[in-house]
Design an enzyme around this catalytic site. Structure first.
Site, PDB file in Angstrom:
ATOM      1  N   SER A  70     -10.179  36.393  97.826  1.00  0.00           N
ATOM      2  CA  SER A  70      -8.919  36.095  98.529  1.00  0.00           C
ATOM      3  C   SER A  70      -7.818  36.935  97.886  1.00  0.00           C
ATOM      4  O   SER A  70      -7.972  37.393  96.738  1.00  0.00           O
ATOM      5  CB  SER A  70      -8.581  34.616  98.349  1.00  0.00           C
ATOM      6  OG  SER A  70      -7.260  34.324  98.738  1.00  0.00           O
ATOM      7  N   TYR A  81      -7.090  26.679  93.642  1.00  0.00           N
ATOM      8  CA  TYR A  81      -7.732  27.597  94.601  1.00  0.00           C
ATOM      9  C   TYR A  81      -7.745  29.020  94.034  1.00  0.00           C
ATOM     10  O   TYR A  81      -8.777  29.700  94.051  1.00  0.00           O
ATOM     11  CB  TYR A  81      -6.980  27.553  95.938  1.00  0.00           C
ATOM     12  CG  TYR A  81      -7.556  28.491  96.982  1.00  0.00           C
ATOM     13  CD1 TYR A  81      -8.754  28.173  97.622  1.00  0.00           C
ATOM     14  CD2 TYR A  81      -6.921  29.682  97.320  1.00  0.00           C
ATOM     15  CE1 TYR A  81      -9.297  29.027  98.576  1.00  0.00           C
ATOM     16  CE2 TYR A  81      -7.447  30.535  98.270  1.00  0.00           C
ATOM     17  CZ  TYR A  81      -8.635  30.209  98.900  1.00  0.00           C
ATOM     18  OH  TYR A  81      -9.170  31.066  99.838  1.00  0.00           O
TER      19      TYR A  81
HETATM   20  N1  NAP Z   1      -8.636  32.278 106.281  1.00  0.00           N
HETATM   21  C1  NAP Z   1      -7.928  32.786 105.277  1.00  0.00           C
HETATM   22  O1  NAP Z   1      -6.700  32.955 105.390  1.00  0.00           O
HETATM   23  C2  NAP Z   1      -8.620  33.190 103.999  1.00  0.00           C
HETATM   24  C3  NAP Z   1      -7.890  33.929 103.071  1.00  0.00           C
HETATM   25  C4  NAP Z   1      -8.492  34.279 101.872  1.00  0.00           C
HETATM   26  C5  NAP Z   1      -9.796  33.900 101.623  1.00  0.00           C
HETATM   27  N2  NAP Z   1     -10.491  33.166 102.554  1.00  0.00           N
HETATM   28  C6  NAP Z   1     -11.868  32.790 102.223  1.00  0.00           C
HETATM   29  O2  NAP Z   1     -12.726  33.089 103.306  1.00  0.00           O
HETATM   30  C7  NAP Z   1     -13.873  32.235 103.249  1.00  0.00           C
HETATM   31  C8  NAP Z   1     -14.156  31.672 104.630  1.00  0.00           C
HETATM   32  O3  NAP Z   1     -13.121  30.775 105.000  1.00  0.00           O
HETATM   33  P1  NAP Z   1     -12.475  30.730 106.457  1.00  0.00           P
HETATM   34  O4  NAP Z   1     -11.097  31.217 106.341  1.00  0.00           O
HETATM   35  O5  NAP Z   1     -13.362  31.337 107.465  1.00  0.00           O
HETATM   36  O6  NAP Z   1     -12.365  29.125 106.638  1.00  0.00           O
HETATM   37  P2  NAP Z   1     -13.160  28.094 107.555  1.00  0.00           P
HETATM   38  O7  NAP Z   1     -13.007  28.441 108.987  1.00  0.00           O
HETATM   39  O8  NAP Z   1     -12.688  26.749 107.104  1.00  0.00           O
HETATM   40  O9  NAP Z   1     -14.678  28.323 107.129  1.00  0.00           O
HETATM   41  C9  NAP Z   1     -15.189  27.820 105.915  1.00  0.00           C
HETATM   42  C10 NAP Z   1     -16.699  27.763 106.027  1.00  0.00           C
HETATM   43  O10 NAP Z   1     -17.222  27.251 104.794  1.00  0.00           O
HETATM   44  C11 NAP Z   1     -18.193  26.282 105.097  1.00  0.00           C
HETATM   45  N3  NAP Z   1     -18.362  25.324 104.020  1.00  0.00           N
HETATM   46  C12 NAP Z   1     -17.428  24.526 103.439  1.00  0.00           C
HETATM   47  N4  NAP Z   1     -18.005  23.745 102.507  1.00  0.00           N
HETATM   48  C13 NAP Z   1     -19.325  24.071 102.500  1.00  0.00           C
HETATM   49  C14 NAP Z   1     -20.453  23.617 101.775  1.00  0.00           C
HETATM   50  N5  NAP Z   1     -20.336  22.648 100.830  1.00  0.00           N
HETATM   51  N6  NAP Z   1     -21.664  24.171 102.016  1.00  0.00           N
HETATM   52  C15 NAP Z   1     -21.802  25.134 102.963  1.00  0.00           C
HETATM   53  N7  NAP Z   1     -20.776  25.601 103.687  1.00  0.00           N
HETATM   54  C16 NAP Z   1     -19.557  25.071 103.454  1.00  0.00           C
HETATM   55  C17 NAP Z   1     -17.727  25.633 106.392  1.00  0.00           C
HETATM   56  O11 NAP Z   1     -18.838  25.097 107.098  1.00  0.00           O
HETATM   57  P3  NAP Z   1     -19.232  23.551 107.213  1.00  0.00           P
HETATM   58  O12 NAP Z   1     -17.974  22.752 107.121  1.00  0.00           O
HETATM   59  O13 NAP Z   1     -19.910  23.478 108.553  1.00  0.00           O
HETATM   60  O14 NAP Z   1     -20.175  23.327 106.069  1.00  0.00           O
HETATM   61  C18 NAP Z   1     -17.179  26.849 107.138  1.00  0.00           C
HETATM   62  O15 NAP Z   1     -18.212  27.482 107.849  1.00  0.00           O
HETATM   63  C19 NAP Z   1     -13.569  31.182 102.177  1.00  0.00           C
HETATM   64  O16 NAP Z   1     -14.233  31.515 100.972  1.00  0.00           O
HETATM   65  C20 NAP Z   1     -12.065  31.295 102.000  1.00  0.00           C
HETATM   66  O17 NAP Z   1     -11.642  30.870 100.723  1.00  0.00           O
HETATM   67  C21 NAP Z   1      -9.940  32.827 103.736  1.00  0.00           C
END
Ligand code: NAP
Length: 244
Positions: A141, A154
């Site tokens: 991130s 975080y």
């Molecule tokens: N969106 C942003 O602005 C942003 C910015 C920087 C970094 N990121 C990073 O990008 C990555 C993806 O996040 P996203 O933004 O796409 O958010 P998201 O839409 O909330 O997706 C998160 C994913 O993680 C899965 N997850 C959560 N807990 C889990 C567990 N215990 N076991 C397996 N899967 C799990 C969720 O699936 P289930 O709930 O179905 O298990 C979901 O598929 C994360 O690492 C996040 O920190 C995102």
């Protein structure tokens, strides 16, 4: 299918960046194996990929459970005989000021964002070593580079993802490629897990300018597509209009 169709595992593939990555890599001709807890979403995504002419499998996955991650990797290897890339993407972001002492939420971030990545490495590394190579892509991130109020834990987890990735890269040079992809604000469900009212409100403004999840998938696809002798170590992708 492309000339070099790879077996790619994506954790957290049920929404946001993981889902977009699965779609993009499948469209590039790779065989994608999808993991998350919401299997009904994975089933729909795998069906959509198949309809589009791609190849996908899925399995329920909780990355906080090392044995479950091991079983996830084994299921893909049983199915396709190898493992070329693991995208350790699953993550949670329940932001709050430290003074609120939301210890259970701190633990959940450590369990998913740090231990989840370690479990992915532990499960994938022996397979990759045995087959003579592989690629670990860890999703960090912009919070891996800077700290802001309410995001201390975080950011600590994402600093840890960068540290783990750099250590793995140094120890695996010549064998395993390691990439860190660090998104800025990206459209997804990530902020839905924020229970603290002030942090939730602040995020509405902070997250009003975002890139689509496909922009992060493009960066991951770029790293995956490089020739075996090229290791893209870090990519940071922010909205062009974002100052943070
Ligand atoms: N969106 C942003 O602005 C942003 C910015 C920087 C970094 N990121 C990073 O990008 C990555 C993806 O996040 P996203 O933004 O796409 O958010 P998201 O839409 O909330 O997706 C998160 C994913 O993680 C899965 N997850 C959560 N807990 C889990 C567990 N215990 N076991 C397996 N899967 C799990 C969720 O699936 P289930 O709930 O179905 O298990 C979901 O598929 C994360 O690492 C996040 O920190 C995102």
């Amino acid at each position: 299918m492309t000339q070099t169709s790879k077996v790619v595992l994506v954790t957290g593939a049920s929404s946001g960046i993981g889902e977009a990555t699965a779609l993009r890599l499948a469209a590039d001709g790779h065989r994608v194996f999808l993991g998350a807890r919401r299997t009904e979403r994975l089933e729909k995504l795998a069906a959509r990929i198949a309809e589009d002419g791609g190849t996908a499998g899925f399995r329920r996955l909780d990355v906080t459970d090392a044995a479950d991650v091991q079983a996830f990797v084994s299921a893909a290897v049983e199915r396709w005989g190898r493992l070329d890339v693991i995208v350790n993407n699953a993550g949670v972001m329940p932001l709050s000021p430290l003074s609120e002492l939301k210890v259970a939420e701190w633990d959940r971030m450590l369990d998913v964002n740090v231990r989840g990545v370690l479990h992915g490495i532990a499960a994938a590394l022996p397979v990759m070593r045995a087959q003579g190579g592989g690629h670990v892509v860890n999703i960090a991130s912009v919070g891996a580079y800077e700290v802001v109020p309410t995001a201390a834990v975080y950011c600590a987890t994402k600093f840890a993802v960068r540290a783990l990735s750099e250590g793995l890269r140094q120890e695996s040079a010549g064998d395993i490629r390691v990439s860190v992809v660090s998104p800025g604000v990206t459209e997804s469900e990530l902020a839905d897990s924020i229970s603290d009212p002030r942090a939730r409100e602040d995020m509405k403004t902070y997250r009003s300018v975002a890139v689509p999840a496909s922009a992060i998938a493009d960066a991951i696809a770029f790293a995956v597509s490089r020739p075996a002798e090229v290791d893209v170590n870090e990519i940071v992708v922010r909205p062009a209009a974002s100052a943070q």
